[in-house]
Design a protein around this motif. Structure first.
Motif, short mmCIF file in Angstrom:
data_model
loop_
_atom_site.label_atom_id
_atom_site.label_comp_id
_atom_site.label_asym_id
_atom_site.label_seq_id
_atom_site.Cartn_x
_atom_site.Cartn_y
_atom_site.Cartn_z
N HIS A 1 2.72 10.68 8.63
CA HIS A 1 3.16 9.48 9.33
C HIS A 1 3.55 8.40 8.31
O HIS A 1 4.57 7.72 8.46
CB HIS A 1 2.03 8.98 10.23
N LEU A 2 2.73 8.25 7.27
CA LEU A 2 3.01 7.26 6.24
C LEU A 2 4.29 7.61 5.48
O LEU A 2 5.08 6.73 5.12
CB LEU A 2 1.83 7.17 5.27
N THR A 3 4.50 8.89 5.24
CA THR A 3 5.72 9.35 4.56
C THR A 3 6.95 9.02 5.39
O THR A 3 7.97 8.56 4.86
CB THR A 3 5.66 10.87 4.31
N LEU B 1 0.73 -2.49 4.36
CA LEU B 1 0.50 -1.36 3.46
C LEU B 1 -0.82 -1.53 2.70
O LEU B 1 -1.58 -0.57 2.53
CB LEU B 1 1.65 -1.25 2.46
N ALA B 2 -1.08 -2.75 2.26
CA ALA B 2 -2.32 -3.02 1.51
C ALA B 2 -3.54 -2.79 2.39
O ALA B 2 -4.56 -2.26 1.94
CB ALA B 2 -2.31 -4.45 0.98
N LYS B 3 -3.43 -3.15 3.66
CA LYS B 3 -4.55 -2.98 4.58
C LYS B 3 -4.84 -1.51 4.88
O LYS B 3 -5.97 -1.15 5.22
CB LYS B 3 -4.26 -3.72 5.90
N LEU B 4 -3.83 -0.66 4.74
CA LEU B 4 -4.02 0.77 5.00
C LEU B 4 -4.97 1.41 4.00
O LEU B 4 -5.67 2.36 4.32
CB LEU B 4 -2.67 1.50 4.96
N GLY B 5 -4.95 0.89 2.79
CA GLY B 5 -5.82 1.45 1.76
C GLY B 5 -5.42 2.82 1.29
O GLY B 5 -6.23 3.61 0.81
N GLU B 6 -4.14 3.15 1.45
CA GLU B 6 -3.63 4.47 1.05
C GLU B 6 -2.72 4.34 -0.17
O GLU B 6 -2.19 3.27 -0.46
CB GLU B 6 -2.84 5.10 2.20
N SER B 7 -2.53 5.45 -0.86
CA SER B 7 -1.60 5.48 -1.99
C SER B 7 -0.17 5.41 -1.44
O SER B 7 0.19 6.16 -0.53
CB SER B 7 -1.79 6.77 -2.80
#
Length: 203
Positions: free
Chosen positions: A4-6, A31-37
């Motif tokens: 989904h992020l991709t 994006l920062a709140k997601l905490g993902e690379s």
């Protein structure tokens, strides 16, 4: 979730030229709140678009953008960071206490000391808005100053001490109002008038 992020990254890159300052700040914050690379190409595209629209950014958008870059652990090129700093300085007169905290925190997180012009503007505006800081925002700002070896105005430490004292007083007041049986008890209700819950149970 990764797929989904991709998909989001690909779509964002395809429409990045339409992003305005508010779009960029909000998207980066998300994006920062997601905490993902985050995909490095997307981050570079966002940085480039930020540079292209920098003159549109207001104080809040600058603060959230800097904060997001620091949380995402993305290395912003020195020239781009210098331009962002100049915009931050130009808009700092409209900054809220939260904005100031985020700007300071971002620099502390990146371990990059603000240039002298931004630093002086930041310190001046901080003193002006000191009584509007929440305890959390003030703690973040003071932490950043300490990490970067910046001497904070004494009024900041004084205000933080007042926040801490108020917090302790609140905690004591709350603990005194707790019943050992059921929790909160109204001051008008005697503890003797409250039956323990156990007395209602069959043994």
């Amino acid at each position: 979730e990764k797929a989904h992020l991709t998909a989001i990254s690909k779509r964002a890159i395809s429409v990045i030229s339409k992003f305005q300052a508010t779009d960029l700040a909000e998207f980066l914050w998300g994006l920062a709140k997601l905490g993902e690379s985050i995909d490095s190409r997307l981050m570079q595209e966002l940085t480039n678009r930020t540079a292209a629209t920098l003159s549109q950014f207001n104080s809040r958008e600058i603060a959230y953008t800097l904060w997001a870059f620091s949380i995402l652990d993305f290395t912003v090129e020195p020239t781009a960071l210098a331009n962002i700093a100049r915009r931050a300085t130009a808009t700092i007169g409209n900054s809220s206490a939260e904005d100031l905290s985020k700007i300071a925190y971002a620099h502390g997180q990146m371990r990059i000391r603000p240039d002298s012009t931004l630093l002086e503007a930041l310190k001046t505006r901080t003193v002006e808005k000191v009584h509007e800081f929440t305890p959390e925002d003030l703690s973040s700002l003071i932490w950043a100053f300490q990490i970067l070896g910046i001497e904070a105005d004494p009024v900041l430490a004084q205000t933080q001490a007042e926040h801490n004292a108020a917090k302790k007083t609140m905690a004591k007041t709350k603990s005194r109002s707790l019943s050992p049986v059921r929790g909160m008890v109204s001051p008008e209700v005697s503890r003797d008038s409250i039956k323990p819950e156990r007395s209602k149970r069959k043994v």
